[in-house]
Design an enzyme around this catalytic site. Structure first.
Site, PDB file in Angstrom:
ATOM      1  N   ASP A  18       0.873  -1.176   0.000  1.00  0.00           N
ATOM      2  CA  ASP A  18       0.000   0.000   0.000  1.00  0.00           C
ATOM      3  C   ASP A  18       0.907   1.223   0.000  1.00  0.00           C
ATOM      4  O   ASP A  18       1.476   1.583   1.027  1.00  0.00           O
ATOM      5  CB  ASP A  18      -0.903  -0.007   1.234  1.00  0.00           C
ATOM      6  CG  ASP A  18      -1.872   1.168   1.255  1.00  0.00           C
ATOM      7  OD1 ASP A  18      -2.318   1.591   0.179  1.00  0.00           O
ATOM      8  OD2 ASP A  18      -2.172   1.652   2.361  1.00  0.00           O
ATOM      9  N   GLU A  21      -1.433  -1.237  -4.891  1.00  0.00           N
ATOM     10  CA  GLU A  21      -2.685  -0.520  -5.128  1.00  0.00           C
ATOM     11  C   GLU A  21      -2.442   0.631  -6.093  1.00  0.00           C
ATOM     12  O   GLU A  21      -1.448   1.346  -5.996  1.00  0.00           O
ATOM     13  CB  GLU A  21      -3.220   0.021  -3.798  1.00  0.00           C
ATOM     14  CG  GLU A  21      -4.611   0.601  -3.927  1.00  0.00           C
ATOM     15  CD  GLU A  21      -5.196   0.939  -2.576  1.00  0.00           C
ATOM     16  OE1 GLU A  21      -6.044   0.154  -2.103  1.00  0.00           O
ATOM     17  OE2 GLU A  21      -4.810   1.958  -1.997  1.00  0.00           O
ATOM     18  N   ASP A  23      -2.391   0.875   7.295  1.00  0.00           N
ATOM     19  CA  ASP A  23      -1.674   0.727   6.018  1.00  0.00           C
ATOM     20  C   ASP A  23      -1.238  -0.723   5.797  1.00  0.00           C
ATOM     21  O   ASP A  23      -1.268  -1.228   4.674  1.00  0.00           O
ATOM     22  CB  ASP A  23      -0.464   1.660   5.975  1.00  0.00           C
ATOM     23  CG  ASP A  23      -0.877   3.128   6.100  1.00  0.00           C
ATOM     24  OD1 ASP A  23      -1.724   3.570   5.308  1.00  0.00           O
ATOM     25  OD2 ASP A  23      -0.361   3.814   6.999  1.00  0.00           O
TER      26      ASP A  23
END
Length: 168
Positions: free
Chosen positions: A8, A67, A139
């Site tokens: 992430d 992502e 996260d």
């Protein structure tokens, strides 16, 4: 079995999560957060690169997923996030690992069942799929969700094929 790292991207906090995928089984290996250090952008990016490199050297994943980011109201913030995302894609590439990319809504829909889930819902569903794990923070939970999404959709296992057969 294949080991998958989900990443992430973030300039301050870059979350990571490692899972093992064997058929339809998913097992937690590790998760954490790389926190950037330094005064200027270049130093912060170098810090993230070094930390993420150590994570990959330690856990040796065979697949990676990151992502995707979307442009938001703050153009400068989006550019900085894009640079952190570049680190998130560069480090696995340096290890010879192909990187899957997933939209945030696809990750949330895969893990939670709803494309607009909040971070709390994502963390809850990650814990449901891997009971007993300790998550380093939001996260890291997002990174584990990205890894799970790759396990389902990225061909990280035969699970993606089984899901496709079940839908047919």
């Amino acid at each position: 079995m294949i080991r998958v790292i989900g990443i992430d991207p973030g300039l301050r906090n870059l979350g990571w999560g490692v899972i093992d995928v064997a058929g339809s089984r998913i097992a937690h290996v590790a998760n954490g957060i790389c926190q950037s250090e330094g005064e200027d952008l270049a130093a912060r990016l170098l810090s993230l690169h070094g930390q993420l490199t150590r994570v990959l050297a330690s856990y040796r994943p065979g697949a990676a997923a990151v992502e995707q980011t979307f442009v938001n109201k703050d153009g400068a913030g989006t550019l900085k996030l894009g640079q952190a995302r570049g680190i998130a894609m560069l480090v696995p590439a340096q290890f010879g690992i192909a990187v899957g990319e997933y939209a945030p809504n696809k990750v949330k829909k895969t893990v939670v069942g709803v494309g607009h889930a909040d971070k709390g819902q994502v963390a809850h569903m990650v814990r449901m799929q891997m009971p007993g794990i300790e998550i380093a923070g939001p996260d890291a939970a997002d990174a584990l969700a990205i890894a799970i999404c790759h396990a389902h959709h990225g061909g990280a296992s035969t699970l993606a094929q089984a899901v496709a057969r079940a839908r047919a």
